[in-house]
Scaffold this motif. Structure first.
Motif, PDB file in Angstrom:
ATOM      1  N   ILE A 264       0.837  -1.208   0.000  1.00 49.59           N
ATOM      2  CA  ILE A 264       0.000   0.000   0.000  1.00 49.59           C
ATOM      3  C   ILE A 264       0.867   1.251   0.000  1.00 49.59           C
ATOM      4  CG2 ILE A 264      -1.638   1.356   1.369  1.00 49.59           C
ATOM      5  CD1 ILE A 264      -2.893  -1.262   2.305  1.00 49.59           C
ATOM      6  N   ILE A 265       1.891   1.270   0.877  1.00 50.53           N
ATOM      7  CA  ILE A 265       2.754   2.455   0.994  1.00 50.53           C
ATOM      8  C   ILE A 265       3.492   2.739  -0.306  1.00 50.53           C
ATOM      9  CG2 ILE A 265       4.829   3.338   2.160  1.00 50.53           C
ATOM     10  CD1 ILE A 265       3.810   1.839   4.682  1.00 50.53           C
ATOM     11  N   LYS A 266       3.917   1.675  -1.001  1.00 52.92           N
ATOM     12  CA  LYS A 266       4.645   1.868  -2.267  1.00 52.92           C
ATOM     13  C   LYS A 266       3.707   2.100  -3.452  1.00 52.92           C
ATOM     14  CE  LYS A 266       8.467  -0.356  -3.116  1.00 52.92           C
ATOM     15  NZ  LYS A 266       9.490   0.665  -2.882  1.00 52.92           N
ATOM     16  N   GLY A 267       2.387   2.140  -3.179  1.00 55.86           N
ATOM     17  CA  GLY A 267       1.423   2.413  -4.230  1.00 55.86           C
ATOM     18  C   GLY A 267       1.230   1.276  -5.212  1.00 55.86           C
ATOM     19  N   ARG A 268       1.489   0.057  -4.772  1.00 56.58           N
ATOM     20  CA  ARG A 268       1.400  -1.088  -5.685  1.00 56.58           C
ATOM     21  C   ARG A 268       0.264  -2.041  -5.328  1.00 56.58           C
ATOM     22  NH1 ARG A 268       7.783  -2.711  -6.631  1.00 56.58           N
ATOM     23  NH2 ARG A 268       8.511  -0.594  -7.076  1.00 56.58           N
ATOM     24  N   MET A 269      -0.553  -1.665  -4.378  1.00 53.27           N
ATOM     25  CA  MET A 269      -1.693  -2.501  -4.023  1.00 53.27           C
ATOM     26  C   MET A 269      -2.883  -2.130  -4.902  1.00 53.27           C
ATOM     27  SD  MET A 269      -3.168  -4.891  -2.472  1.00 53.27           S
ATOM     28  CE  MET A 269      -1.824  -5.362  -1.376  1.00 53.27           C
ATOM     29  N   SER A 270      -3.420  -3.118  -5.583  1.00 54.74           N
ATOM     30  CA  SER A 270      -4.586  -2.913  -6.426  1.00 54.74           C
ATOM     31  C   SER A 270      -5.558  -4.063  -6.208  1.00 54.74           C
ATOM     32  CB  SER A 270      -4.182  -2.862  -7.907  1.00 54.74           C
ATOM     33  OG  SER A 270      -3.641  -4.120  -8.316  1.00 54.74           O
ATOM     34  N   LYS A 271      -6.738  -3.937  -6.788  1.00 57.68           N
ATOM     35  CA  LYS A 271      -7.729  -5.005  -6.661  1.00 57.68           C
ATOM     36  C   LYS A 271      -7.206  -6.301  -7.263  1.00 57.68           C
ATOM     37  CE  LYS A 271     -12.444  -6.297  -7.934  1.00 57.68           C
ATOM     38  NZ  LYS A 271     -13.662  -5.917  -8.689  1.00 57.68           N
ATOM     39  N   THR A 272      -6.513  -6.192  -8.402  1.00 57.55           N
ATOM     40  CA  THR A 272      -5.982  -7.384  -9.072  1.00 57.55           C
ATOM     41  C   THR A 272      -4.924  -8.074  -8.218  1.00 57.55           C
ATOM     42  OG1 THR A 272      -6.369  -6.355 -11.230  1.00 57.55           O
ATOM     43  CG2 THR A 272      -4.852  -8.223 -11.166  1.00 57.55           C
ATOM     44  N   VAL A 273      -4.012  -7.280  -7.643  1.00 56.01           N
ATOM     45  CA  VAL A 273      -2.955  -7.843  -6.792  1.00 56.01           C
ATOM     46  C   VAL A 273      -3.563  -8.562  -5.595  1.00 56.01           C
ATOM     47  CG1 VAL A 273      -1.067  -7.246  -5.209  1.00 56.01           C
ATOM     48  CG2 VAL A 273      -1.157  -6.221  -7.493  1.00 56.01           C
ATOM     49  N   LEU A 274      -4.512  -7.913  -4.933  1.00 62.05           N
ATOM     50  CA  LEU A 274      -5.133  -8.519  -3.750  1.00 62.05           C
ATOM     51  C   LEU A 274      -5.922  -9.773  -4.113  1.00 62.05           C
ATOM     52  CD1 LEU A 274      -5.725  -8.346  -0.733  1.00 62.05           C
ATOM     53  CD2 LEU A 274      -7.673  -6.861  -1.263  1.00 62.05           C
ATOM     54  N   GLU A 275      -6.690  -9.702  -5.211  1.00 64.80           N
ATOM     55  CA  GLU A 275      -7.501 -10.859  -5.605  1.00 64.80           C
ATOM     56  C   GLU A 275      -6.622 -12.046  -5.993  1.00 64.80           C
ATOM     57  OE1 GLU A 275     -10.862 -12.075  -8.955  1.00 64.80           O
ATOM     58  OE2 GLU A 275     -10.495  -9.960  -8.492  1.00 64.80           O
ATOM     59  N   ASN A 276      -5.559 -11.808  -6.778  1.00 59.64           N
ATOM     60  CA  ASN A 276      -4.661 -12.901  -7.171  1.00 59.64           C
ATOM     61  C   ASN A 276      -3.976 -13.521  -5.957  1.00 59.64           C
ATOM     62  OD1 ASN A 276      -5.286 -12.545  -9.849  1.00 59.64           O
ATOM     63  ND2 ASN A 276      -3.461 -11.348 -10.335  1.00 59.64           N
ATOM     64  N   SER A 277      -3.544 -12.665  -5.027  1.00 55.98           N
ATOM     65  CA  SER A 277      -2.864 -13.162  -3.821  1.00 55.98           C
ATOM     66  C   SER A 277      -3.797 -14.018  -2.977  1.00 55.98           C
ATOM     67  CB  SER A 277      -2.327 -11.989  -2.998  1.00 55.98           C
ATOM     68  OG  SER A 277      -1.403 -11.231  -3.740  1.00 55.98           O
ATOM     69  N   LEU A 278      -5.031 -13.564  -2.803  1.00 51.56           N
ATOM     70  CA  LEU A 278      -5.994 -14.323  -2.000  1.00 51.56           C
ATOM     71  C   LEU A 278      -6.353 -15.654  -2.662  1.00 51.56           C
ATOM     72  CD1 LEU A 278      -8.369 -11.433  -0.825  1.00 51.56           C
ATOM     73  CD2 LEU A 278      -6.805 -12.761   0.600  1.00 51.56           C
ATOM     74  N   ARG A 279      -6.544 -15.630  -3.983  1.00 53.47           N
ATOM     75  CA  ARG A 279      -6.887 -16.870  -4.696  1.00 53.47           C
ATOM     76  C   ARG A 279      -5.761 -17.896  -4.569  1.00 53.47           C
ATOM     77  NH1 ARG A 279     -11.150 -17.047  -8.220  1.00 53.47           N
ATOM     78  NH2 ARG A 279     -12.258 -15.080  -8.600  1.00 53.47           N
ATOM     79  N   GLN A 280      -4.521 -17.447  -4.795  1.00 52.71           N
ATOM     80  CA  GLN A 280      -3.374 -18.361  -4.720  1.00 52.71           C
ATOM     81  C   GLN A 280      -3.192 -18.882  -3.302  1.00 52.71           C
ATOM     82  OE1 GLN A 280      -1.613 -19.529  -7.132  1.00 52.71           O
ATOM     83  NE2 GLN A 280      -1.924 -18.157  -8.869  1.00 52.71           N
ATOM     84  N   THR A 281      -3.381 -18.003  -2.329  1.00 54.27           N
ATOM     85  CA  THR A 281      -3.252 -18.415  -0.922  1.00 54.27           C
ATOM     86  C   THR A 281      -4.281 -19.487  -0.579  1.00 54.27           C
ATOM     87  OG1 THR A 281      -2.407 -16.234  -0.277  1.00 54.27           O
ATOM     88  CG2 THR A 281      -3.324 -17.625   1.469  1.00 54.27           C
ATOM     89  N   LEU A 282      -5.530 -19.263  -0.989  1.00 50.90           N
ATOM     90  CA  LEU A 282      -6.593 -20.226  -0.705  1.00 50.90           C
ATOM     91  C   LEU A 282      -6.319 -21.566  -1.387  1.00 50.90           C
ATOM     92  CD1 LEU A 282      -9.361 -20.785   0.567  1.00 50.90           C
ATOM     93  CD2 LEU A 282     -10.411 -19.912  -1.529  1.00 50.90           C
ATOM     94  N   ALA A 283      -5.881 -21.520  -2.649  1.00 53.95           N
ATOM     95  CA  ALA A 283      -5.651 -22.753  -3.410  1.00 53.95           C
ATOM     96  C   ALA A 283      -4.546 -23.588  -2.781  1.00 53.95           C
ATOM     97  CB  ALA A 283      -5.311 -22.408  -4.866  1.00 53.95           C
ATOM     98  N   ILE A 284      -3.423 -22.955  -2.460  1.00 57.06           N
ATOM     99  CA  ILE A 284      -2.288 -23.703  -1.922  1.00 57.06           C
ATOM    100  C   ILE A 284      -2.565 -24.175  -0.500  1.00 57.06           C
ATOM    101  CG2 ILE A 284       0.139 -23.499  -1.218  1.00 57.06           C
ATOM    102  CD1 ILE A 284       0.603 -21.745  -3.636  1.00 57.06           C
ATOM    103  N   SER A 285      -3.199 -23.339   0.309  1.00 57.91           N
ATOM    104  CA  SER A 285      -3.524 -23.736   1.687  1.00 57.91           C
ATOM    105  C   SER A 285      -4.454 -24.942   1.702  1.00 57.91           C
ATOM    106  CB  SER A 285      -4.169 -22.568   2.440  1.00 57.91           C
ATOM    107  OG  SER A 285      -3.285 -21.469   2.520  1.00 57.91           O
TER     108      SER A 285
END
Length: 440
Positions: A264-285
């Motif tokens: 967030i601080i570096k201005g690189r948080m977006s809906k796409t970044v958050l959604e991809n991260s959550l999907r990958q986290t859920l799948a691998i977990s």
């Protein structure tokens, strides 16, 4: 049917199911459930139910999605790319400097994600094209990326060691701490080899051109701060745990929140970044939870048979093998299995047999967890069908052939074998840090 024959039938059935292309957890879980029903009737359903309850009640499992989320946030937001820019500028003036920087990149990526596949992906997509463009020898740098990615399941937060901890019933924190010194030693051995070889053969790793080295010190410092951000997150996360101020689960939450805030601080948080991260986290977990559940059920049936005691008696009493001979044979079997299985499948298949056997032979299970991770990574890089070899072929640029990939790994495999021998001869390499931290 004797208990020994039942055990052999279970393993054979599991291998047949896996040969048909079934998922690892499905093959193992189906064999465990069927064996439980055939051996103990309808009461056998208690085995998977108990395993499921044990899994759900295992508090340290909360660290798994936290660390996976942290790694994907740092990767998806391109914060990991800043690491390579930092190494590019600071290590470029040395012969082989970018290759050495790639090993450093892999260590930090491992500390961010805990998966060797993630290290391979970042190394093959970010570092490898740049190294080739700079005139580095393609065989050497291909080996560098493969060897560096092997640190992913050794340097904490190793996801595979979470799986081992659950199956072996050992503390995750101790296993992660046990992997730090061997992981850093292996990384240093890689760096020493690259430095010496590029010093003797400068054409393998040319220095960065003078024009690109003439960067203002202000810019170098900016890149250093930016590139070390993931390391800062890792230290902020691990320092409270090492000092006993937080539990491992609390530290994992600090790491996940730190990565999220950094993006967030570096201005690189977006809906796409958050959604991809959550999907990958859920799948691998979810994948790991299913595998652990199946492994616990299989292990419970195996324990119920008393097969481990029978095998221990076969090796030590009937065949007269020493504990160290049995241990070496077990490690060799991992190398053979690594030609067609990944580290997770290897552990789940043999853990019900190997883990109790290692304990019965009098070896430390924390130390053995480190041996397992190093041995499986050696297996990953061993021809003809090493898992890493084909991953690299899928990710590498077209100019790198399968022959180049096969020819690149020999010196790094020998270094890893040296590291394995060192850990076996000097167990305190793995045990000193967890003993020191937990004593505090």
């Amino acid at each position: 049917m004797s208990y020994g024959m039942i055990a052999i039938t279970m393993f054979a059935s599991m291998m047949v199911l896996m040969a048909t292309g079934q998922r690892v957890f499905a093959a193992i879980g189906a064999v465990a459930a069927l064996a439980g029903l055939l051996l103990w009737g309808t009461g056998g359903h208690d085995i998977p139910f108990t395993a499921a309850m044990k899994l759900m009640n295992w508090y340290p499992l909360l660290t798994l999605p936290m660390f996976i989320f942290m790694g994907y946030i740092l990767s998806e937001s391109k914060i990991a790319d800043d690491l390579y820019k930092m190494f590019h500028v600071w290590m470029g003036p040395l012969h082989g400097g970018l290759a050495i920087g790639t090993i450093g990149l892999m260590v930090l990526v491992s500390a961010m994600n805990g998966l060797s596949v993630a290290g391979m992906a970042i190394g093959a997509t970010i570092a490898l094209p740049e190294l080739l463009r700079r005139g580095y020898d393609k065989k050497m740098v291909t080996g560098v990326v493969q060897a560096g990615s092997s640190l992913g399941i050794l340097v904490p937060p190793s996801v595979v060691l979470v799986l081992y901890a659950m199956i072996a019933r050992q503390p995750v924190g101790q296993l992660w701490l046990a992997g730090i010194v061997p992981g850093l030693v292996m990384a240093m051995l890689f760096i020493v080899y690259i430095a010496i070889r590029c010093r003797l053969q400068p054409e393998l790793g040319p220095v960065l051109p003078a024009k690109e080295r003439q960067i203002p010190m202000v810019e170098k410092i900016r890149l250093l701060r930016s590139g070390l951000l993931p390391l800062g997150i890792f230290l902020v996360m691990m320092a409270p745990f090492v000092n006993g101020w937080t539990s491992l689960v609390e530290s994992s939450a600090i790491g996940a929140m730190g990565a999220f805030l950094a993006a967030i601080i570096k201005g690189r948080m977006s809906k796409t970044v958050l959604e991809n991260s959550l999907r990958q986290t859920l799948a691998i977990s979810c994948m790991f939870m299913w595998i652990i559940l199946a492994a616990l059920g299989f292990g419970a049936v195996f324990d119920g048979l008393g097969a481990v005691k029978a095998i221990d008696n076969l090796f030590t009493e009937q065949l007269g093998l020493s504990p160290w001979t049995i241990l070496v044979l077990m490690q060799l079997s991992f190398i053979v299995m690594g030609t067609f299985l990944d580290d997770t499948a290897m552990l789940v298949i043999v853990a019900p047999l190997y883990v109790p056997l290692v304990q019965a032979l009098g070896f430390d299970l924390i130390w053995y967890g480190v041996l397992y991770t190093v041995t499986t990574q050696i297996a990953y890089m061993t021809p003809p069908f090493g898992y890493n070899l084909f991953l690299m072929r899928a990710m590498a640029p077209p100019e790198i052939s399968l022959r180049d990939i096969y020819g690149s790994i020999l010196p790094f495999v020998l270094i890893m074998v040296l590291a394995l021998v060192m850990i076996m001869l000097f167990p305190q390499m793995a045990l000193w840090l967890p003993e020191y931290v937990y004593a505090k």
